[in-house]
Design an enzyme around this catalytic site. Structure first.
Site, short mmCIF file in Angstrom:
data_model
loop_
_atom_site.label_atom_id
_atom_site.label_comp_id
_atom_site.label_asym_id
_atom_site.label_seq_id
_atom_site.Cartn_x
_atom_site.Cartn_y
_atom_site.Cartn_z
N VAL A 7 -42.42 30.97 -60.77
CA VAL A 7 -41.50 31.77 -59.96
C VAL A 7 -42.30 32.85 -59.26
O VAL A 7 -43.07 33.57 -59.90
CB VAL A 7 -40.40 32.41 -60.83
CG1 VAL A 7 -39.47 33.27 -59.98
CG2 VAL A 7 -39.61 31.34 -61.57
N ASP A 57 -32.58 40.08 -51.79
CA ASP A 57 -33.13 41.37 -51.36
C ASP A 57 -33.39 42.19 -52.62
O ASP A 57 -32.47 42.71 -53.25
CB ASP A 57 -32.13 42.10 -50.46
CG ASP A 57 -32.64 43.43 -49.95
OD1 ASP A 57 -33.70 43.89 -50.42
OD2 ASP A 57 -31.98 44.03 -49.07
N ASN A 82 -44.52 39.75 -57.37
CA ASN A 82 -45.37 40.09 -56.23
C ASN A 82 -44.74 40.98 -55.17
O ASN A 82 -45.45 41.70 -54.46
CB ASN A 82 -45.84 38.78 -55.58
CG ASN A 82 -46.50 39.00 -54.24
OD1 ASN A 82 -47.60 39.55 -54.15
ND2 ASN A 82 -45.83 38.59 -53.17
N TYR A 149 -46.78 55.22 -52.14
CA TYR A 149 -47.30 53.89 -52.47
C TYR A 149 -48.23 53.95 -53.68
O TYR A 149 -48.10 53.15 -54.62
CB TYR A 149 -48.04 53.32 -51.26
CG TYR A 149 -48.67 51.98 -51.54
CD1 TYR A 149 -47.89 50.83 -51.63
CD2 TYR A 149 -50.05 51.86 -51.72
CE1 TYR A 149 -48.48 49.60 -51.90
CE2 TYR A 149 -50.64 50.63 -51.99
CZ TYR A 149 -49.85 49.50 -52.08
OH TYR A 149 -50.42 48.28 -52.34
N LYS A 153 -47.67 52.09 -57.44
CA LYS A 153 -48.60 51.13 -58.02
C LYS A 153 -49.19 51.65 -59.34
O LYS A 153 -49.54 50.87 -60.22
CB LYS A 153 -49.70 50.78 -57.03
CG LYS A 153 -49.17 50.00 -55.82
CD LYS A 153 -48.43 48.73 -56.24
CE LYS A 153 -47.96 47.92 -55.06
NZ LYS A 153 -47.26 46.67 -55.46
#
Length: 262
Positions: A7, A57, A82, A149, A153
């Site tokens: 997946v 979404d 991902n 960002y 992460k």
């Protein structure tokens, strides 16, 4: 051909697309997850194995839950977490709605999907793999000009390592890791409105390296390229504020900034 599934979220382009192609070449049936039905159906045509499309979404929490529900009856062996995007600019100038959307996709969706996919997959005796796609950004203390960002992460790398340790101490054989690449030549910089200051890695090479580190070496933090390994781990010898300043200078090269008027 395997009877098990991989997946992949964010599968319509970039690293997600490349993961789909390479895992299909390895014999996995593929579940493609992204917002664009048209793009996913085009990708189905080039895969070598059977595939399933889930249009979702992932900035909407209920959609994340629905994705897990739709694969509940499938024998999922690999989950590539991902989906994500970035943005660049001074924090007081960037669009708060885009940043909140980034947090929903990069943090909340990753969190929900990791939790529920792990709950589904943890009963497998062996051969289960979860890879969260983070970034080398998540291994630095902070990233001026890409502040949100970098923070998202860092969440992903921290969460990944904590959950991986929990599963090891529980005696589980399930693999949990994080892919932490530097710049990759995908559509990322268009969405983030930047130009990479460093040459980007080829997505095919990045994914090939990631799968080898995952399947063969079971590496928990996967950092492609020697240059990025040196950048990430070498800075641990420096004071934190100095690393933040250096990171900010590198990020500032990605975009033209007007001088502040005082």
């Amino acid at each position: 051909m395997k009877n098990t599934y991989a997946v992949i979220t964010g599968a319509s382009s970039g690293l997600g697309l490349e993961f789909a192609k390479q895992l299909s070449e390895r014999g996995y049936k593929i579940v493609l997850v992204a917002r664009s039905k048209e793009k996913l159906e085009q990708i189905q045509k080039i895969l070598k194995t059977d595939s399933k499309v889930i249009v979702a979404d992932l900035s909407i929490r209920s959609e994340c839950v629905r994705v897990v529900e739709e694969v509940q009856d499938l024998d999922v062996e690999v989950f590539i977490n991902n989906a994500g995007f970035g943005d660049c600019g001074r924090f007081f100038e960037t669009d708060v709605n885009k940043e909140l959307g980034m947090i929903e996709v990069n943090v909340t969706a990753v969190h929900i999907l990791l939790k529920f996919m792990l709950m589904k997959m943890k009963s497998k005796v062996s051969g289960a793999y979860i890879l969260n796609v983070a970034s080398s950004a998540g291994l630095f203390p902070a990233g001026p000009y890409m502040a949100t960002y970098y923070a998202t992460k860092a969440y992903v790398t921290s969460l990944t390592q904590a959950v991986a340790r929990e599963m090891k101490e529980a005696g589980s054989d399930i693999y949990i890791g994080a892919l932490c690449p530097g710049p990759v030549d995908t559509g990322f910089n268009e969405v983030a409105d930047v130009e990479f200051a460093l040459r980007g890695m080829n997505p095919k090479d990045c994914v090939s390296y990631a799968l080898k580190q995952m399947f063969k070496y079971r590496k928990e933090l996967i950092v492609p390229t020697l240059r990025m390994k040196i950048a990430v781990f070498g800075t641990r010898l420096l004071p934190r504020d100095q690393v933040v300043a250096m990171t900010g200078r590198q990020q500032k090269k990605k975009k033209d900034f007007e001088e502040l008027k005082v």
